[in-house]
Design an enzyme around this catalytic site. Sequence first.
Site, short mmCIF file in Angstrom:
data_model
loop_
_atom_site.label_atom_id
_atom_site.label_comp_id
_atom_site.label_asym_id
_atom_site.label_seq_id
_atom_site.Cartn_x
_atom_site.Cartn_y
_atom_site.Cartn_z
N SER A 197 -1.18 -3.86 -1.12
CA SER A 197 -0.92 -4.00 0.25
C SER A 197 0.43 -4.83 0.93
CB SER A 197 -1.33 -2.62 1.31
OG SER A 197 -0.49 -2.23 1.95
N HIS A 198 -0.03 -5.31 1.92
CA HIS A 198 0.16 -6.35 2.97
C HIS A 198 -0.54 -7.49 2.37
CE1 HIS A 198 -2.44 -4.40 5.42
NE2 HIS A 198 -2.43 -5.63 5.73
N ASP A 255 6.64 -3.95 3.50
CA ASP A 255 5.01 -4.65 2.76
C ASP A 255 5.14 -4.70 1.42
OD1 ASP A 255 4.59 -1.63 2.27
OD2 ASP A 255 2.23 -2.53 3.24
N ASP A 279 3.82 -3.16 -0.87
CA ASP A 279 4.31 -2.44 -2.32
C ASP A 279 4.82 -0.55 -1.31
OD1 ASP A 279 1.60 -1.72 0.63
OD2 ASP A 279 0.63 0.01 -0.77
N ASP A 292 4.84 0.37 1.54
CA ASP A 292 4.70 1.82 1.85
C ASP A 292 4.63 1.21 3.48
OD1 ASP A 292 2.77 0.57 2.60
OD2 ASP A 292 1.01 1.59 1.45
N ARG A 293 4.46 0.22 4.27
CA ARG A 293 4.81 -0.28 6.02
C ARG A 293 6.81 -0.08 6.12
NH1 ARG A 293 0.10 -2.94 8.06
NH2 ARG A 293 -1.88 -2.01 6.66
N LYS A 334 2.80 7.27 2.79
CA LYS A 334 3.43 6.47 3.59
C LYS A 334 4.65 6.37 2.65
CE LYS A 334 1.44 2.61 4.84
NZ LYS A 334 -0.63 2.33 4.42
#
Length: 542
Positions: A112-113, A276, A278, A280-281, A375
């Site tokens: 992710s982030h 981000d 991946d 999702d943010r 998300k």
Amino acid sequence: MIRTVPTKPYTDQKPGTSGLRKKVPVFQQEHYAENFIQSIFDALDGFQGKTLVIGGDGRFYNREVIQKAIAIAAGNGFGKVMVGQGGILSTPAASNIIRKYKTFGGIILSASHNPGGPHEDFGIKYNAGNGGPAPERITDAIFAKSKEIKSFKIADIGAIDIDTIGTAKAGDMTVEIFDPVKDYAELMESLFDFDAIRANFKYGFRLRFDAMHAVTGPYAKEIFERRLGAPNGTCRNFKPLPDFGGHHPDPNLVHAKHLYDEMMGPDAPDFGAASDGDGDRNLIIGKGIFVTPSDSVAMLAANASLAPGYKEGLKGIARSMPTSGAADRVAEKLGIGIYETPTGWKFFGNLLDAGMATICGEESAGTGSNHVREKDGLWAVLLWLNILAVRAESCKDIVTEHWATYGRNYYSRHDYEEVESDRANALVDELRAKLGSLPGTSVRGLKIAKADDFAYHDPVDGSVSKNQGIRILFEGGSRVVLRLSGTGTSGATLRVYIERYEPDKARHDLDTQEALADLIAAADDIAGIKGHTGRNKPSVIT
Ligand code: VG1
Ligand code: CO
């Protein structure tokens, strides 16, 4: 063609808030990734001959682990794998593919982030057939399997060409390489008023989208510039890079400061956003105004019916416990349910599947709806664009009007990163031990009404998740929440969430940190943050 390879268990493969995340060299240890992937399959039943989705955010080591995952899926008897071209698949797009093609589940390779590169982070997570992150019951089973694994099964199918779209056989298994963007872009088109957004761009509306060299670049280019007609150059840093260009692909005010500065500058575009690692943010910044993620979910929920996909209204709103109560006021006004879950998207799955919630959100810049079970960063940006186009008002006007109607929840999160684990645990243990004695006492003139350790009782399946964050609730509705992160890869990260509700319109343009100063001081008095962490100030303030 299928080999059973003996292996030894690793003891540290416990999935955190969102899958297993470790430094790349940890994942590069012999059989480390193989063990975890096999443990996922060992924890599951009934996938013989079924389809598995595989993709990742393009970070360093992505392509290697994709090959391993394909070969182990074949070794375990999956009938087919669907792999995003080039190994690319954003988390929400993976969720969509799993749902749309009714596959058994999916493996998403992402941290992710967290930063990427040879010495940075890598991650693996499993999503179930509803498209959502594996619930705790499954992640616990995966961890248990990883501690007793003796061998993994792998098919000798050689290196698969993951860059060419098409379908081929690899041993008994079918491998389909597909365009990772197309289905997702179609889904977005089905939810939002693309004509209204397109017209807005035509009239000169200016968007700046920063993909942070992470996975959303190809999606954003296709959707904003090609399908919606935003000018070429609207998307920045749109090429996914294995090391994200050396930056943290974390869309917050620290790692996307350049975007913030642009949006506060004299020639700011109308709307700025970022996503981000991946995808999702989301980070949302209007011209001259940053919208906190907690406010954003409330504002999106309040205006969602302006988008075709939500014109029938919402069934309910769910937010993670540390997320501010702004959404609660919207739910109250709409007369719909509001649910408070532990941190992590996996807890929203049951509420979405049961049709109890339509929109969900987390203070950590995650917002989404029942269109997938993750998300979704671009979804949030598109819903904002839809609302802005229909209301024909600026982001700033929409935000200030929302505050005037509902009141403002001043909100901030203070992160203390890479604290020694022992010291962080000592802080939490000490605080837990004195929770019972806090109610009724006052700190910095603030009276504590309640103090507890949040436990979640899932209203759908009845499961209970304990120790999900310490809450200190003050009289008048202000609160401080403390918990340790479950996504970090070195030491411990202490998160302190601070919130104050302000109904008075005349007090809606205070500086957030000043508006929260007494609560921040009280949190330190109560939990001994500086003493325990040895830090004078947080590493990151969002
Ligand atoms: C963090 C956030 C949480 C989010 C999780 C995964 O978890 O607080 O809200 O769901 O990251 O997001 P933690 O345990 O570090 O606080 V992502 O975009 O990293 O998959
Ligand atoms: Co993410």
